[in-house]
Every structure is written in C-alpha cells, then in structure tokens.
Design a protein around this motif. Sequence first.
Motif, PDB file in Angstrom:
ATOM      1  N   THR A 180      49.284  23.343  87.096  1.00 50.33           N
ATOM      2  CA  THR A 180      47.822  22.612  87.433  1.00 50.33           C
ATOM      3  C   THR A 180      47.470  23.761  87.918  1.00 50.33           C
ATOM      4  O   THR A 180      46.939  25.405  88.428  1.00 50.33           O
ATOM      5  CB  THR A 180      47.963  21.750  88.832  1.00 50.33           C
ATOM      6  N   PHE A 181      45.988  23.855  87.128  1.00 53.11           N
ATOM      7  CA  PHE A 181      45.366  25.144  87.376  1.00 53.11           C
ATOM      8  C   PHE A 181      43.759  24.910  87.138  1.00 53.11           C
ATOM      9  O   PHE A 181      43.336  23.459  87.455  1.00 53.11           O
ATOM     10  CB  PHE A 181      45.304  26.380  86.130  1.00 53.11           C
ATOM     11  N   GLY A 182      42.956  25.696  87.296  1.00 54.71           N
ATOM     12  CA  GLY A 182      41.168  25.324  87.839  1.00 54.71           C
ATOM     13  C   GLY A 182      40.881  24.563  86.781  1.00 54.71           C
ATOM     14  O   GLY A 182      40.018  23.660  87.178  1.00 54.71           O
ATOM     15  N   GLU A 183      40.442  24.883  85.103  1.00 59.68           N
ATOM     16  CA  GLU A 183      40.143  23.766  84.936  1.00 59.68           C
ATOM     17  C   GLU A 183      40.921  22.225  84.403  1.00 59.68           C
ATOM     18  O   GLU A 183      40.678  21.523  83.394  1.00 59.68           O
ATOM     19  CB  GLU A 183      40.108  24.178  83.016  1.00 59.68           C
ATOM     20  N   GLY A 184      42.190  22.043  84.634  1.00 63.28           N
ATOM     21  CA  GLY A 184      42.957  20.731  84.386  1.00 63.28           C
ATOM     22  C   GLY A 184      44.677  20.915  84.835  1.00 63.28           C
ATOM     23  O   GLY A 184      44.522  21.504  85.464  1.00 63.28           O
ATOM     24  N   LYS A 185      45.253  20.331  83.453  1.00 61.50           N
ATOM     25  CA  LYS A 185      47.078  19.840  84.571  1.00 61.50           C
ATOM     26  C   LYS A 185      47.799  19.904  83.011  1.00 61.50           C
ATOM     27  O   LYS A 185      47.307  19.618  82.311  1.00 61.50           O
ATOM     28  CB  LYS A 185      47.042  19.030  84.912  1.00 61.50           C
ATOM     29  N   ILE A 186      48.408  20.539  82.864  1.00 57.00           N
ATOM     30  CA  ILE A 186      49.567  20.969  82.241  1.00 57.00           C
ATOM     31  C   ILE A 186      50.826  20.631  82.526  1.00 57.00           C
ATOM     32  O   ILE A 186      51.595  20.399  83.316  1.00 57.00           O
ATOM     33  CB  ILE A 186      50.450  21.534  81.132  1.00 57.00           C
ATOM     34  N   SER A 187      52.116  18.791  81.537  1.00 58.52           N
ATOM     35  CA  SER A 187      52.081  18.262  82.058  1.00 58.52           C
ATOM     36  C   SER A 187      53.787  18.781  80.645  1.00 58.52           C
ATOM     37  O   SER A 187      53.649  18.370  79.343  1.00 58.52           O
ATOM     38  CB  SER A 187      52.968  16.873  82.678  1.00 58.52           C
ATOM     39  N   CYS A 188      55.125  18.929  80.943  1.00 56.96           N
ATOM     40  CA  CYS A 188      55.854  18.849  79.870  1.00 56.96           C
ATOM     41  C   CYS A 188      57.085  18.835  80.173  1.00 56.96           C
ATOM     42  O   CYS A 188      57.408  18.834  81.487  1.00 56.96           O
ATOM     43  CB  CYS A 188      55.302  21.073  79.614  1.00 56.96           C
ATOM     44  N   ARG A 189      57.900  18.980  79.151  1.00 56.31           N
ATOM     45  CA  ARG A 189      59.107  18.421  79.432  1.00 56.31           C
ATOM     46  C   ARG A 189      60.376  20.201  79.436  1.00 56.31           C
ATOM     47  O   ARG A 189      59.855  20.599  79.040  1.00 56.31           O
ATOM     48  CB  ARG A 189      60.035  17.824  78.450  1.00 56.31           C
ATOM     49  N   LEU A 190      60.830  20.680  80.388  1.00 58.22           N
ATOM     50  CA  LEU A 190      61.451  21.770  80.566  1.00 58.22           C
ATOM     51  C   LEU A 190      62.769  21.528  79.095  1.00 58.22           C
ATOM     52  O   LEU A 190      63.613  20.933  78.544  1.00 58.22           O
ATOM     53  CB  LEU A 190      61.926  22.059  81.384  1.00 58.22           C
ATOM     54  N   ILE A 191      63.289  23.005  79.010  1.00 56.54           N
ATOM     55  CA  ILE A 191      64.339  22.864  78.385  1.00 56.54           C
ATOM     56  C   ILE A 191      65.408  23.145  79.452  1.00 56.54           C
ATOM     57  O   ILE A 191      65.749  24.291  80.034  1.00 56.54           O
ATOM     58  CB  ILE A 191      64.322  24.196  77.451  1.00 56.54           C
ATOM     59  N   GLU A 192      66.622  22.210  78.926  1.00 55.76           N
ATOM     60  CA  GLU A 192      67.294  21.932  79.713  1.00 55.76           C
ATOM     61  C   GLU A 192      69.250  22.976  79.139  1.00 55.76           C
ATOM     62  O   GLU A 192      68.960  23.728  77.933  1.00 55.76           O
ATOM     63  CB  GLU A 192      67.748  20.949  79.588  1.00 55.76           C
ATOM     64  N   GLY A 193      69.737  23.681  79.910  1.00 58.65           N
ATOM     65  CA  GLY A 193      70.590  23.922  79.790  1.00 58.65           C
ATOM     66  C   GLY A 193      70.572  25.637  81.029  1.00 58.65           C
ATOM     67  O   GLY A 193      69.810  26.019  81.677  1.00 58.65           O
ATOM     68  N   ARG A 194      71.025  26.150  80.690  1.00 64.69           N
ATOM     69  CA  ARG A 194      71.807  27.805  81.834  1.00 64.69           C
ATOM     70  C   ARG A 194      71.261  28.961  80.905  1.00 64.69           C
ATOM     71  O   ARG A 194      71.892  29.055  80.131  1.00 64.69           O
ATOM     72  CB  ARG A 194      73.959  27.887  82.235  1.00 64.69           C
ATOM     73  N   TYR A 195      70.711  29.739  81.465  1.00 68.86           N
ATOM     74  CA  TYR A 195      69.908  30.643  80.394  1.00 68.86           C
ATOM     75  C   TYR A 195      70.911  31.843  80.875  1.00 68.86           C
ATOM     76  O   TYR A 195      71.811  32.080  82.127  1.00 68.86           O
ATOM     77  CB  TYR A 195      69.057  30.900  81.467  1.00 68.86           C
ATOM     78  N   PRO A 196      70.799  32.839  79.809  1.00 64.48           N
ATOM     79  CA  PRO A 196      72.273  33.946  79.805  1.00 64.48           C
ATOM     80  C   PRO A 196      72.716  34.459  80.877  1.00 64.48           C
ATOM     81  O   PRO A 196      70.565  34.655  81.510  1.00 64.48           O
ATOM     82  CB  PRO A 196      72.050  34.952  78.734  1.00 64.48           C
ATOM     83  N   ASN A 197      73.149  35.405  81.519  1.00 65.24           N
ATOM     84  CA  ASN A 197      72.860  36.170  82.530  1.00 65.24           C
ATOM     85  C   ASN A 197      72.165  37.178  82.261  1.00 65.24           C
ATOM     86  O   ASN A 197      73.366  38.896  81.879  1.00 65.24           O
ATOM     87  CB  ASN A 197      74.228  36.827  83.504  1.00 65.24           C
ATOM     88  N   TYR A 198      70.782  37.517  82.532  1.00 69.96           N
ATOM     89  CA  TYR A 198      70.053  38.503  81.735  1.00 69.96           C
ATOM     90  C   TYR A 198      70.370  39.777  82.128  1.00 69.96           C
ATOM     91  O   TYR A 198      70.193  40.725  81.728  1.00 69.96           O
ATOM     92  CB  TYR A 198      68.594  38.830  81.353  1.00 69.96           C
ATOM     93  N   ASN A 199      70.679  39.923  83.665  1.00 67.01           N
ATOM     94  CA  ASN A 199      70.946  41.400  84.460  1.00 67.01           C
ATOM     95  C   ASN A 199      71.835  41.714  84.165  1.00 67.01           C
ATOM     96  O   ASN A 199      72.270  43.388  83.660  1.00 67.01           O
ATOM     97  CB  ASN A 199      70.599  40.645  85.365  1.00 67.01           C
TER      98      ASN A 199
END
Length: 373
Positions: free
Chosen positions: A228-247
């Motif tokens: 939710t932001f000033g002029e509207g709203k975005i709804s989305c499906r997230l990407i499911e899964g485990r993100y690599p250990n980037y650190n």
Amino acid sequence: MRFTVSGTELNTRLQTLSKVIASKSLYAILDCFLFEIADGKIKITAGDGETTMCTSLAIEDTFVAGNFAVANRVLLDAMRELPEQPVTFDVNTEEMTMKILYQNGMYNFAISNANEFPQAKEPEGEVRVITLDGEMLANYIGTSIYATAQDEIRPVMNGVFFDLAAEHISIVASDGHKLVRNRNFAIKSDTPTSFIMPKKPANILKSVLGKDSGDVVIRFDSRNAEITFGEGKISCRLIEGRYPNYNSIIPKNNPKQFTMDRKTLLSALRRVSPFANGTQLVRFRLEPGKLELKSEDIDFATSAQEKLACSYTGEPMSIGFKGTSFSEILANLDCEEVVVQLSDPIHAGVIVPTVQRENEEVIVLIMPILLND
C-alpha cells in the motif's frame, strides 16, 4: 450510473495501471479495467492473474453505485487524446454500454460484467508487516533489479529478495554472475522474516514511487503480498522457495583494491567493450598507479586498449570481467567514486561506493571470467 472525473487525472492513473496488464492475457476480462463506484469514490483495478494494482479517485455528481469493466486499449486511446477537462461517465449496466461525455463530443463503449474480474488474493494467517520510505524503496529496487535472473530452473533468482533481520534489512538481487546487496541498519525486526518479490511488481513500484510517496506498507504471508502506497495498492503472488545464502559468497577480505571516478571508468568500459568477443571479456591489467583495459575479438580482427590512472599500489595482476556487466553495475551506482576490491583472478571482485549513505551499505559482487594466459 453516472459520475464526473478529471480527464487528465484519470488518464494518468490509467497509464500507470496499464503497466500491470499482460500483452497477451489468458482471459479476456484481464484485458479490462475494473471500475467500482461507491461512497463518492471510484476504484480502478487492473491485473494479469499474478499481480493486481488498484487506485482510487474522488468523483463528482455520483448517481447510483455500481461496478463494470471496460477494455483497456480502447479507453486508454480515448482518454490520451483529451485535453484537461471534466469528463462524465454515463453507464448502463443493463444494456452493457457506456458513454463518456466531454466538452465537444462523446464516446460510446461496450462494457463487460464486473463479476468476471478475478479478485486479488490477500495475505492471511501469519501476516508480517514492513514499513519503508517510498523514495528509499524505489532507490533500493532501482539499484538491485537489474541483477535479477531469468532462470526457469531456479525461479527464486528471478526476483528481489527482502531479508529482515535483527540488525538490518537487506534487499538483494543476483543472477549467479553478479550480486547486489543493499542494507539499511535503521530498519530491523526482532523476528527475522523474508520474502521474494517478482520483477513485475518491483518494476512497477520503482516507477510509481517518488520523493512525495510517503511510507509504503508491505503486508505479506508465505505466498502473497499487499503493498500500500500513497496513490494505490499492489497485490502480488510471491516467489516461493529458499533464497541462496548470499552472505556466504561475499568475500570478507579482498586485499588488492583501487579507487576510481565512477563515470570515468564507466566511459572507458563503454569504449572498450564493443571490441570484445562473444563472452564480452575485458581484461583489467593493474599496475601501481595504472589500470589498463583491453578487449579483442580474434575472429573479426578487432581490439581496443585504454590506459587510466588509478590509486592501485599492489602487485601487478590481470583479471577478466564481462564488460557489459561491469558497465551495468557502475551505471546503477549512485556515487562519485568507487572502490574495486580484488584478491586474485579466479575469485569474485567487490565494488563499493567510497562514501556510503548514513545507516546504509551497498555492496556489489561480480564474478570474473577466466583468462587464457
């Protein structure tokens, strides 16, 4: 059903919403804008089945609430050509027709049943909430999203990773060859949480958020997010899964480093890179006080070489990088000078601004291309 609205303001909102609509929709109704009129406001929604965006406008002369859908291309073309003036919508949901009345004329449209438009899925169950400054969020997305992948085998790499921890929030993107990590130490959480936002809603947020956007509230569960932001709203499906250990892949100590003006190095790379072979290999030859960039394509008998002054004081070394990727990194950093940190020709290089913003840290990693020497 009848209402009046500013033509220019409506056109601006429609142009923004149109970014969500797919060029080829699975269902005809997804080629439409959904209009919902109630309580002196009009809510307009667009979606592609995965991402939905809506915005609201105040309206005048409202007679009877109701809903309808109208094809996006016809409406966009019609509103784009109108000068600033009030426009009146006269909608007949029984005959499924609509008129737009303006100063010197009128448009006639066919409309569709609003009940066919799919509803956005809202987060439910264990919902987490993050609040970020809109301008800051747009900047983080803008400096990260270019590093995302287009990988069917590892879909988690195709989005922007938001990682909220006890010490900071990290916003990360990587395609396996380069990685961007933005950190903000002022935003933290006692309960670690994370999600992966797809590129499409991230790009839309980057384009609509600005200096006066105010706070952006992100509500999310394991599958869906609502922003939710000033002029509207975005709804989305997230990407499911485990993100690599980037650190774990970011070098802790690259002892060889040099500092250069970002724009100077970027310009030199853009001059040299067109002469590289298919791998876009640019050789970085470092000597005390000097950086030499060299590219060549033996098959086409082309080559380029340029020498630059730099602050390097270590042992001479050569390392290869993909010139277009290195240029892309420099183009997306917002700083005067950069420090390039290296260890040897086979391990990743790290690029950081010489001056970091308060409570922020940006690190960019780029993998080398092995030289044939």
